[in-house]
Design an enzyme around this catalytic site. Structure first.
Site, PDB file in Angstrom:
ATOM      1  N   CYS A  17      14.592 -20.740  -6.503  1.00  0.00           N
ATOM      2  CA  CYS A  17      14.924 -19.352  -6.390  1.00  0.00           C
ATOM      3  C   CYS A  17      16.374 -19.655  -7.287  1.00  0.00           C
ATOM      4  O   CYS A  17      17.559 -19.123  -6.788  1.00  0.00           O
ATOM      5  CB  CYS A  17      15.420 -18.949  -4.996  1.00  0.00           C
ATOM      6  N   ALA A  18      16.332 -19.771  -8.654  1.00  0.00           N
ATOM      7  CA  ALA A  18      17.626 -20.172  -9.515  1.00  0.00           C
ATOM      8  C   ALA A  18      18.267 -18.869  -9.602  1.00  0.00           C
ATOM      9  O   ALA A  18      19.855 -18.901  -9.726  1.00  0.00           O
ATOM     10  CB  ALA A  18      17.088 -20.543 -10.764  1.00  0.00           C
ATOM     11  N   GLY A  66      24.005 -20.301 -10.691  1.00  0.00           N
ATOM     12  CA  GLY A  66      25.471 -21.095 -10.506  1.00  0.00           C
ATOM     13  C   GLY A  66      25.104 -22.243  -9.947  1.00  0.00           C
ATOM     14  O   GLY A  66      25.860 -23.323 -10.439  1.00  0.00           O
ATOM     15  N   CYS A 103      22.562 -18.194   2.415  1.00  0.00           N
ATOM     16  CA  CYS A 103      23.980 -17.629   2.560  1.00  0.00           C
ATOM     17  C   CYS A 103      24.074 -16.699   3.712  1.00  0.00           C
ATOM     18  O   CYS A 103      24.750 -15.692   3.743  1.00  0.00           O
ATOM     19  CB  CYS A 103      24.773 -17.099   1.452  1.00  0.00           C
TER      20      CYS A 103
END
Length: 401
Positions: A232-233, A237, A354
């Site tokens: 899930c690039a 980053g 996150c």
């Protein structure tokens, strides 16, 4: 501080777009900053920071100003007056501020600050959900931390320079930075500055990346010569960090369902001098199946609620809905099951989000391990903003037997 009419007008215009039209705060602020070429860095800083501030405290300011959504232009001016008054800024003699009850504002603030969900400006449903998962004591501290302005953190691109050289180059431009213990490539700006206009950025010497996000690539234990898949690039980053840790040796396959994000990553990779990255769009199950049992390392930086990064995306508080969180949990489960099959025997996988919710994090890993016995749990890291000072994050390292 003296308020300037054109800067205040720009801020009010931006807030109306964010609150009433559902536009993303970062996109709105980007447009606002191009509004007047005569604005200096201080002017642009005022517009950006004031806009984010009022978005962050929307519920509190609306309650104090006694206004309800959808907000009229006058309503937003009243919220602006609340913001200014609470910061001790003298209101100018403009018609928008006529009859502003200064003493009442301070009294209302004291009164409403006794209720956490209003004081910390959080929707009811979100407050209840996080309390149910984290508990009152932890959430009290975390809610406050997530309302603080995020620091600007750089990640040194070790393919091109060292942290010391980067620090010196920025110091020569009057941009002071400091190292952060436990984060080998990170530099924190002592004061906010537009680092994107520097030669160091154009040369690819650094990326802007929160310290918590910088932990993930190292957690995956990538080494030069490995075959690594970033499933899930996004704009990459963590992909670029892995390329640096691998010293451009081996192969990284950066995958995403959004082709435009991979195009952005391609551009960033060129600037960073990262040459060991391939780009593949997930437009069907084929690209995934082709990689079954092939990867030494797989990173699943899963789509999530984003509740750990509210400091930098405060408008997410008002856009998120409980149904989305339930839906994303199902997506996380499906992705874990499907993408984990790319790990070869003896290889390792990191599942990261996150988010600060256990239901998106350790509970997902536990459920996965119960039904996928060929994987074993090695370690996990939970990062909370009130403890770290950085974004909320979760990562778990698993190994395929």
């Amino acid at each position: 501080m003296r308020l300037h009419r054109n800067l205040c007008f720009a801020t009010v215009d931006g807030l109306l777009q964010i609150f009433n039209e559902g536009m993303y705060a970062d996109k709105v602020v980007q447009q606002l900053l191009k509004r007047d070429k005569r604005w200096g860095s201080r002017d642009r800083g005022f517009v950006a920071e004031t806009t984010y501030d009022i978005v962050r405290w929307k519920r509190l300011y609306a309650e104090i100003a006694d206004v309800k959504e959808p907000f009229s232009r006058d309503d937003v001016w009243r919220m602006f007056a609340v913001w200014a008054t609470l910061r001790g800024i003298k209101l100018p003699d403009w018609k928008y501020f006529e009859g502003t009850p200064l003493r009442k504002i301070k009294g209302r603030f004291d009164e409403l600050s006794k209720v956490r969900k209003i004081k910390e400006s959080i929707p009811d449903w979100m407050d209840e959900l996080i309390v149910s998962e984290l508990g009152e004591a932890v959430w009290n501290k975390e809610a406050t931390a997530l309302n603080e302005q995020a620091d600007v953190i750089l990640r040194t691109n070790t393919l091109k320079t060292t942290k010391e050289k980067l620090q010196t180059e920025l110091f020569d431009l009057d941009i002071e930075t400091e190292s952060i213990k436990g984060y080998p490539d990170a530099l924190k700006l002592k004061e906010r500055a537009n680092v994107f206009t520097t030669d160091a950025f154009q040369k690819g010497w650094f990326e802007v990346q929160d310290a918590s996000s910088q932990l993930v690539a190292e957690f995956l234990e990538v080494k030069p010569g490995m075959k690594v898949v970033d499933t899930c690039a996004g704009a990459g980053g963590k992909t670029l960090h892995m390329a640096a840790l691998m010293e451009n040796k081996g192969q990284i396959i950066a995958m995403d369902i959004y082709e435009n994000k991979l195009k952005e990553l391609k551009r960033r990779a060129k600037r960073a001098g990262a040459h060991n990255i391939e780009f593949r769009v997930i437009d069907s199950t084929k690209p995934i199946k082709k990689l079954y049992d092939k990867a030494d390392r797989v990173l699943i930086d899963a789509p999530c609620s984003g509740l750990g990064v509210l400091r930098r995306n405060p408008d997410a508080k008002w856009k998120l809905q409980p149904e989305f969180i339930e839906k994303i949990k199902k997506t996380q489960q499906d992705i874990l099951v499907q993408y984990s099959r790319m790990v070869k025997p003896g290889g390792k996988l990191v599942y990261a989000t996150c988010s600060i919710l256990p239901s998106e994090n350790e509970n997902q890993v536990k459920a996965f391990l119960e039904t996928n016995k060929e994987f074993t749990f090695i370690k996990e890291k939970k990062v909370l903003s009130h403890k770290s000072g950085f974004d909320g994050f979760y990562m778990a390292l698993l190994e395929r037997k």
